[in-house]
Scaffold this active site. Sequence first.
Site, PDB file in Angstrom:
ATOM      1  N   GLU A 138       6.448  -7.390  -2.044  1.00 50.44           N
ATOM      2  CA  GLU A 138       6.178  -5.947  -2.102  1.00 50.44           C
ATOM      3  C   GLU A 138       5.537  -5.359  -0.842  1.00 50.44           C
ATOM      4  OE1 GLU A 138       4.258  -4.886  -5.802  1.00 50.44           O
ATOM      5  OE2 GLU A 138       6.090  -5.266  -6.934  1.00 50.44           O
ATOM      6  N   ASN A 139       5.456  -6.118   0.237  1.00 44.19           N
ATOM      7  CA  ASN A 139       4.845  -5.558   1.437  1.00 44.19           C
ATOM      8  C   ASN A 139       5.773  -4.605   2.180  1.00 44.19           C
ATOM      9  OD1 ASN A 139       2.673  -7.134   0.763  1.00 44.19           O
ATOM     10  ND2 ASN A 139       3.067  -8.701   2.299  1.00 44.19           N
TER      11      ASN A 139
END
Length: 817
Positions: free
Chosen positions: A420-421
Amino acid sequence: MTNLHDGWRLRAVGGPVPADLADLEVPARVPGSTHLDLMAADLIPDPYADRNEAELTWMHRVDWQCSTTFRAEPARAGERVELVFDGIDTVATVELNGEVLGHTANMHRGYRFDVGGSLRDGDNDLTVTLWSALTHAEKAETELGWRQRAYPHPYNAIRKMACSFGWDWGPDLQTAGLWKPVRLERWDTARLAEVRPLVTVDADGTGRVDVHLALDRAADRDYTVLVTVGDRTEALAVTGDTAHVTALVPDARLWWPVGYGDQPLYDLTVTLLADGRQVDAVRRRIGFRTVTVDTAPDEFGTPFVFVVNGKRVFAKGANWIPDDHFLTRVTRERLVRRVDQAVEANMNMLRIWGGGIYETDDFYDVCDERGVMVWQDFPFACAFYAEEEPLRGEVEAEARENVVRLVSHPSLVLWNGNNENLPAYTDWEGWQDNLQGRTWGAGYYHDLIPEIIEELDPTRPYAPGSPFSPGDLPPNDADHGTRHDWDVWNAVDYTHYRDHIPRFSAEFGFQGPPTWTTLTRWVHDEPLTPTSPAFLLHQKAEDGNGKLDRGLAPHLPVPTDFEQWHWATQLNQARAVAFGVEHYRSWWPRTAGALVWQLNDCWPVTSWAAIDSDERPKPLYYALKHAFAPRLLTVQPREGRPTLVAVNDHDQPWTGVVSVTRQDFAGEVLAAAELGFDVPPRSAALLELADHLLEPAEPRSEVLIAAAEGVRTHHLFLEDLDLRYDPAPFTADVTSVTGGYRVDVRATSYVRDLGLLVDKVAADAVVDDMLISLTAGESHHFLVRTSQELHEPSALLHPDVLRCANTAVSGVSPATP
């Protein structure tokens, strides 16, 4: 080799140590952790119970010293002696006989120290000082610059399991210890410093093993390497510090994902000879298979389809977190139980999530044996990470070490850069602006890590992150690559899963509490309510209970009685996630995967898990077992009309006749049809339903049922809140059988989602199935396994044990016989 696991002692040497611990020294277990040692000495309470987690925050700032004394002989002439730590959690200074050997700051890698000049004849004193990881991370953040993260502590400034600092399902304990084996290695001449087998399959079916070796030499000798695969051996004279040996296995038996074939494994042995004498050997198990991910653009966008041995695979599975926050308690036997549960729920993939660890060798071994594909995240999650030193060097070191360690496992099918970065940078409000030009991790995901993969493991695909879309597209674009769907749970009702047709859903889920026995074992509030203090401490999600109630309200009443609320929220969790799975599977091959968040828990908590921390399956587990079944019937909207979808995840076609009836809750058939169907292997087919099947005269008390060869689905025309369920729709009795009990249920009216909450009766009890729906006149028997002989077997029929959706709506329990 000598394991150094005995005689360790632990004491606090700095920080806010309570007065009663200040001068104490306690036995320490290695591998282990400070929490476990203090618990074993009865000096702290179990942090999993009640509100103890909050009472132990002082441990975040304490420095500890682990020490032992071991006997040894000094190094002989020409001998190398090395002290090896496979894993230290996390920031440490290592000393032998008063000499500092080195410092560590990375939980995800091992360390090797040359102690040939430090070793004494006789007793040797080994000390490891464990410094506060939080203090270290705060200092590193000051030096490298602040970067956004999802949770308060700077877990992104240190190479330590991110969820050790707390997560929306995990405790904030910040463990410390020697969490992997410690040993003394003595050798002369040479050793195999690296063995990296790259396993592929040639077009003619020949298995190819390219073994890349690195030698650590202590003496000049004539070295030979023997590589043995099965009964075939290749030999190579080694003149330098590296070597490459190829072994071929004609007509290699292929390793397949579970449900697609067998999982033959071959023994690989690499033997190092010096002047004809064996001086070292390394053994691995390998499997022959090819794996790619199809991302060639199509008419819908960019697919993300796993292709194993040339066959396209729908990935059915779940995300995996560490199975216990105290990692050293996770044994091989426990991993076997957990992976077996995944297989029994018809899963073929587990994604090791980036906020945890590179899993133990045991984990991948178990997945190899069972055909469970492993998607491996690199440990970056929900945060921005500095790309400067010293963090960059640690990232490179851990990546190289773990790629080499894991490369032999056939179950490993994908390396993934982070969790999710990428959307955090492009989509999360304020995150990119707060960077103010600082690095954030892109160089890891797009440059450093893929370069390491290309160098060390070109046999597997790599994805920069999850979710990920190619080019300049938003990372979470439903039409491209992988997607995480968290609008459901966070903002909208679970029926909105159908708003998107993702190419691959790598995360989606819904919360529910743990099983009753697990919950009441660890939480002892009086009274126990959704807002009682200890229960709330075990609900880590922001506004978690509010989301549970809002998610429940459109479908079922929100009970005021806690035990009723417990059942209703568990049931709603199961329904919500199964709803998503069936939607995704109905769109195969456009959608090529559904990985539920999450399979397991690391402590007792209200969470998204299907199996709680005491290893008990929640109702969600059984819902997944049904939704992931090899053959599935499901009613889905197509062009605004309910349509029957038949999903066939077998290598054989599914042909026959599906019987479709519309009947009232009393069992009277009001409309019927028989539909011939022929679903090719590994595909889905649409079956049109005639108007008379879809137009109920009384939608509040009618149900549509489609059945074929033991597979069936129930479709209701309204939400449960609006249905006229019979509040007492069945009779039941219980019979003792070998190994447990059989509960026979006969429906007197339509009964939806029968659940048997057997843990309430016997703590070790497990039921074979759950969430069974029956029409009037139908019967079902549940098998309950337990080692306990129940004094009153009729307890299995108690209305708080034998539950269904009817009573969740009516609030009235059926009478027990």
